[in-house]
Every structure is written in C-alpha cells, then in structure tokens.
Design an enzyme around this catalytic site. Structure first.
Site, mmCIF file in Angstrom:
data_model
loop_
_atom_site.group_PDB
_atom_site.id
_atom_site.type_symbol
_atom_site.label_atom_id
_atom_site.label_comp_id
_atom_site.label_asym_id
_atom_site.label_seq_id
_atom_site.Cartn_x
_atom_site.Cartn_y
_atom_site.Cartn_z
ATOM 1 C CG HIS A 105 41.349 27.419 53.965
ATOM 2 N ND1 HIS A 105 41.249 26.067 54.745
ATOM 3 C CD2 HIS A 105 42.378 27.254 53.596
ATOM 4 C CE1 HIS A 105 42.734 25.651 53.745
ATOM 5 N NE2 HIS A 105 42.808 26.132 52.748
ATOM 6 C CG HIS A 114 42.802 26.431 48.852
ATOM 7 N ND1 HIS A 114 43.266 25.485 48.065
ATOM 8 C CD2 HIS A 114 43.170 27.123 49.285
ATOM 9 C CE1 HIS A 114 43.465 24.989 49.153
ATOM 10 N NE2 HIS A 114 43.782 25.637 50.208
ATOM 11 C CD GLU A 115 44.169 30.465 50.941
ATOM 12 O OE1 GLU A 115 43.585 30.509 52.455
ATOM 13 O OE2 GLU A 115 44.751 30.086 50.671
#
Length: 381
Positions: free
Chosen positions: A71, A67-68
C-alpha cells in the site's frame, strides 16, 4: 494507531509495532501449537509443535507487513507521502499523509494489498502442493497449508466492500468514479462498513451461543471495530468536505505568545497563567524555532511542591513529537497528523520559525463555517 516501538524501515518506510500485536501473535501461536497441529499431526513432541506454530505466526505477520508495505509503495508512486506503517491487533495500518487525487489512484493503492496477500497465499499453496506430490507430509506441510489458507482468507476478507477494509476503498473508488463526488463515495463506503460490522457481530454472537467459543467472540470484536472505524471514516469524510479549500493560515492563531523551556512551572503559574488566554503554550529558542509545547493539563499534573524545581521544557511535548505545518498547506492534509502528539495541536512555521498555532477549537470553528458554506452554496453537500 501509535507504535509502541520501531522495527526499522522497509522500502524506505518506517515500520512500528503496537503492543497489541503480542496478543494476537500469542493467540495464533497457541492455537496452532496446542490445538490445530497436535490434532492434525499426533505423536510429535511439544517442542516440534511450538517451533512450527511460532514459525507460522512469524511468517504470517511478515505477510501482513508485506501487505501494508505494498500500500505504502503504491501510495508514494501516486504522489502521496507515507508517515509509516504500524502493525497492531487487527493487522496493520499505513499512515498516509494525504488522500488519493483521483479514483484511479484510489483503486491502485487499495487493490495492491489484497493482491499481495493473494500472491503470498498462492506461493505457499504451490509449495504445499509440490511437497505433497513428492510424498512429504507432517508439520512442514501443515504449516505451509495454513499459511496458504490464511493469506487467501485475508485477501478475501479485505476485499469485502466496506470501509475501512481495502474493499471499502475499492467501493469508494467505484462510487467516486461514477458520481464524481469523493465525499458521497466515502460516506457510502463507511455505511457499508457499519452494515458489515453489524453482520459480523450478529454472526459472532450466534456462533458463540452455538458453542464456537472464543472464535465467535473474536468475530464479534472485529465487527465492533469495523463499526467504530467506519463511523470515524464517515466523520472524517464530512469534515474533509467542509474544509476543502481551507488553508492552515486561514484558521491558525497568528504570532502566539511563547515562553522559554527554561522557565519554571512555578514562574509560569504565578506570573503568566492568568494573562495567557489559551490552553497551550509553544516553547521557542532564542531564534524563534519551536522546541516544545506545554498545555495546562501538563502543568496541572505537576504537584505544587515540585513546580519551582520543574521547568516547562521538562513537562512539554518534545520537539520530535511536535506537529509542524506550513501556512499555505491545505488544512485537510494537516488533520491526519494532529493525532501524532497527544496534545492535538500543530505549530505553524515559516523558515523554521513559529508564526502560528492550530488548536482543536480552530478546527471546530472551521468545520462549522465550512458546513454552513456548503449548505448555503447551490449544489453544496
């Protein structure tokens, strides 16, 4: 959020883990191994339950990392540098070196994280459905179903329109696009975060009173964190507005007094302390390159009987901890990096030679002047 130790690099981005991850990791593993799996699939051995619980917890945190990382990858593709990723108690945080340049970039950077979590959830869900149709049941199916559900839940929670969640970034992008005002958009998202935090605290306390136990308290803790983080985001947004157009050279103290790391603390206290007007002293080598930073708080922590045998270099913020900036750099780009060294200062360099220093008091004065400028300028915020 500072990392307690580094894991390495993923997609070229440094990844670290804060010690608080251990708390939530053990809590998840315990809840699955000692409560959820034994209740849903009785008759298995303790080793099987713990193996399934630990494996599910590890895969869950790998999903948080994905998820990170998403980003960070999209941020770099949109021209924003990435300091690193840190996993901690409430998930993960990507440490970006700047802000999105337009609402579209903000939308892409914020939206990719929940999308990745949703895809991970769909992936595990599809495998679970396939295994169920094939007649496979038990801990494997339970682990896959849990991973599917938790990642979908993570995606849904993250798109709630409240800072500092990804949904808050999406809200900010929408308001920014509609109004053309980045600061107003940030304030709207931050206030939405405070409202959500209050709702979660109320809901969590109600659940706790109703008998939900730790689950209710955990929800309230998340709400408390959201309120604090949203408040910080609003403050940073207003600060960024006040400092727009201000360069590091505009606020730095030029050509600060320096010292050698070989000087003893006793020599500094006896001969330089009262002649020096500032609370931080840069250390340089013979060529003027910064090699450390000493503050009066660090000096104060050395007992009097050890000062003659302790050098400034031994008590200084080390060279690899220094925050360096360029004179022509925007001050707003420097601000996120000031927390990297506990002393909260930045050393300004040109051709790797020290030319100035930026302290918290310099930032404070710049914010006051910037706020006054905005008040006196027609149409200012």
């Amino acid at each position: 959020m500072r990392a307690s130790f580094r894991l390495g690099r993923v997609a070229g981005v440094p990844v670290g883990v804060n010690w608080s991850v251990l708390v939530i990791f053990l809590l998840i593993a315990w809840a699955l191994s000692a409560v959820q799996f034994p209740r849903a699939y009785p008759g298995r051995s303790l080793v099987e339950y713990w193996a399934a619980g630990l494996a599910a917890a590890v895969v869950f945190f790998l999903g948080l990392l994905a998820h990170e990382v998403s980003h960070s990858v999209v941020a770099r593709r949109n021209g924003i540098g990435v300091e690193g990723i840190t996993l901690w108690l409430f998930g993960g945080v990507s440490q970006l070196k700047g802000e999105a340049r337009d609402p579209g970039a903000e939308l892409r950077i914020a939206g990719v994280g929940p999308l990745v979590s949703l895809l991970i959830g769909a992936f595990f869900g599809a495998i679970a459905v396939a295994l169920s149709l094939a007649g496979v049941h038990g801990l494997l199916l339970g682990s896959l179903a849990w991973l599917a559900g938790i990642n979908v839940l993570l995606a849904i929670f993250n798109i709630l329109p409240a800072a500092p969640l990804d949904g808050g970034r999406l809200l900010r992008a929408a308001v920014w696009k509609a109004t053309g005002d980045r600061t107003k958009a940030s304030v709207v998202a931050a206030r939405a975060g405070r409202i959500l935090g209050v709702v979660l605290i109320g809901l969590g306390l109600w659940q706790f009173i109703a008998g939900a136990g730790v689950g209710g308290l955990w929800l309230a803790l998340i709400g408390w964190f959201l309120i604090g983080a949203a408040g910080v985001e609003e403050q940073q947004a207003r600060m960024g507005s006040a400092l727009r157009g201000v360069r590091v050279a505009d606020v730095m103290t030029p050509q600060p007094q320096t010292a050698s790391g070989a000087m003893t603390v006793a020599d500094f206290v006896d001969n330089y302390l009262f002649a020096y007007r500032h609370t931080a002293l840069p250390l340089t080598d013979g060529d003027g390159h910064p090699v450390g930073l000493v503050t009066l708080d660090r000096v104060r922590g050395i007992p009097a009987d050890r000062r003659a045998a302790t050098t400034l270099g031994e008590v200084a913020c080390r060279a690899d901890e220094l925050v360096l900036a360029r004179p022509d750099e925007d001050l707003t780009e420097l601000l996120p990096r000031l927390s990297e060294c506990a002393d909260g200062r930045a050393l300004v360099v040109t051709d790797q030679r020290l030319v100035g220093i930026v302290s918290p008091s310099d930032i404070s004065r710049a914010v006051q002047r910037g706020s006054l400028r905005d008040q006196l300028t027609p149409g200012g915020h």
